[in-house]
Design a protein around this motif. Structure first.
Motif, short mmCIF file in Angstrom:
data_model
loop_
_atom_site.label_atom_id
_atom_site.label_comp_id
_atom_site.label_asym_id
_atom_site.label_seq_id
_atom_site.Cartn_x
_atom_site.Cartn_y
_atom_site.Cartn_z
N GLN A 97 0.82 -1.22 0.00
CA GLN A 97 0.00 0.00 0.00
C GLN A 97 0.85 1.26 0.00
O GLN A 97 0.52 2.24 -0.66
CB GLN A 97 -0.94 0.02 1.21
N GLU A 98 1.97 1.25 0.73
CA GLU A 98 2.81 2.44 0.83
C GLU A 98 3.76 2.60 -0.35
O GLU A 98 4.36 3.66 -0.52
CB GLU A 98 3.65 2.42 2.12
N SER A 99 3.92 1.56 -1.13
CA SER A 99 4.91 1.63 -2.21
C SER A 99 4.45 2.58 -3.31
O SER A 99 3.26 2.78 -3.54
CB SER A 99 5.16 0.24 -2.80
N GLU A 100 5.45 3.16 -3.99
CA GLU A 100 5.17 4.11 -5.06
C GLU A 100 5.17 3.37 -6.39
O GLU A 100 5.94 2.44 -6.61
CB GLU A 100 6.23 5.20 -5.08
N GLY A 101 4.34 3.83 -7.27
CA GLY A 101 4.26 3.23 -8.60
C GLY A 101 2.89 3.46 -9.19
O GLY A 101 1.89 3.49 -8.48
N ILE A 102 2.87 3.64 -10.48
CA ILE A 102 1.61 3.91 -11.16
C ILE A 102 0.78 2.64 -11.28
O ILE A 102 -0.39 2.61 -10.93
CB ILE A 102 1.88 4.51 -12.56
N SER A 103 1.41 1.60 -11.74
CA SER A 103 0.68 0.34 -11.96
C SER A 103 1.09 -0.68 -10.90
O SER A 103 2.13 -0.57 -10.27
CB SER A 103 0.99 -0.20 -13.35
N PRO A 104 0.26 -1.72 -10.73
CA PRO A 104 0.63 -2.78 -9.79
C PRO A 104 1.95 -3.46 -10.16
O PRO A 104 2.72 -3.85 -9.28
CB PRO A 104 -0.53 -3.77 -9.90
N VAL A 105 2.22 -3.58 -11.45
CA VAL A 105 3.47 -4.21 -11.90
C VAL A 105 4.66 -3.36 -11.47
O VAL A 105 5.68 -3.89 -10.99
CB VAL A 105 3.46 -4.42 -13.43
N ALA A 106 4.54 -2.03 -11.61
CA ALA A 106 5.63 -1.14 -11.21
C ALA A 106 5.86 -1.22 -9.70
O ALA A 106 7.01 -1.22 -9.24
CB ALA A 106 5.31 0.30 -11.62
#
Length: 194
Positions: A97-106
């Motif tokens: 949840q805290e991770s950065e990224g546009i898509s779930p794969v990223a």
């Protein structure tokens, strides 16, 4: 109105129809089915053998996937315990949840990189939780398998035999000896069969 509600209404209307009115639809179905069979036969006739084989293989894969999904659904309905999570799975669930990224794969890629950069001492809590989860899974599986035996579903119980892994050199050597004919009888047999 949702699709499900619409289908339920149509099914109710169909059940209430008398047989004489259903006959028209039944005949239309038969003619359409016959027309479909003819079109399918014409389509298959114009396929090359390679295309026909590819089509057959695709169909086989679809059926295997469907069987697999049914088997998984059945196991779920029977209450089979979920598999034990790995240390990385636990790390992923805590930090997704805290991770950065546009898509779930990223997000997954960034978390995987972060996991790779962690030192062994930082990974230790996650690995310990994974060990605890493995113990939980084994205990739940033992009780579930006992329940399946009581229900008469021994086919779902894991095999108790441990598979012995052979070294690659031994496997290659056995394969080579299996391919070489042991005596001349096999060679003579093949010549006479031709």
């Amino acid at each position: 109105m949702s699709n499900l509600e619409l289908i339920k209404k149509l099914a109710g209307a169909w059940k209430e129809l008398p047989a004489s009115q259903k006959q028209v639809y039944e005949e239309a179905k038969k003619t359409d089915w016959k027309k479909y069979g003819e079109q399918l036969a014409a389509y298959k006739a114009q396929l090359t053998p390679a295309q026909a084989a590819a089509l057959k293989e695709e169909r086989r894969k679809q059926l295997a996937k469907r069987r697999s999904m049914r088997a998984k659904r059945e196991l779920s309905l029977l209450g089979k315990p979920k598999r034990a999570r790995t240390g990385f799975n636990i790390f992923l669930s805590e930090n997704y949840q805290e991770s950065e990224g546009i898509s779930p794969v990223a997000k997954m890629k960034k978390l995987f990189d972060a996991w790779q950069k962690l030192s062994p001492s930082q990974k230790q809590p996650y690995l310990q939780l994974a060990q605890d989860d493995k113990v939980r899974y084994e205990n739940e599986m033992k009780s579930w398998e006992a329940k399946m035996i009581q229900l008469g579903r021994e086919d779902l119980v894991r095999s108790t035999k441990k598979r012995v892994r052979k070294k690659p050199a031994e496997t290659a050597q056995k394969a080579a000896t299996a391919k070489a004919p042991s005596d001349g009888k096999k060679a003579k047999l093949k010549k006479s069969e031709e």
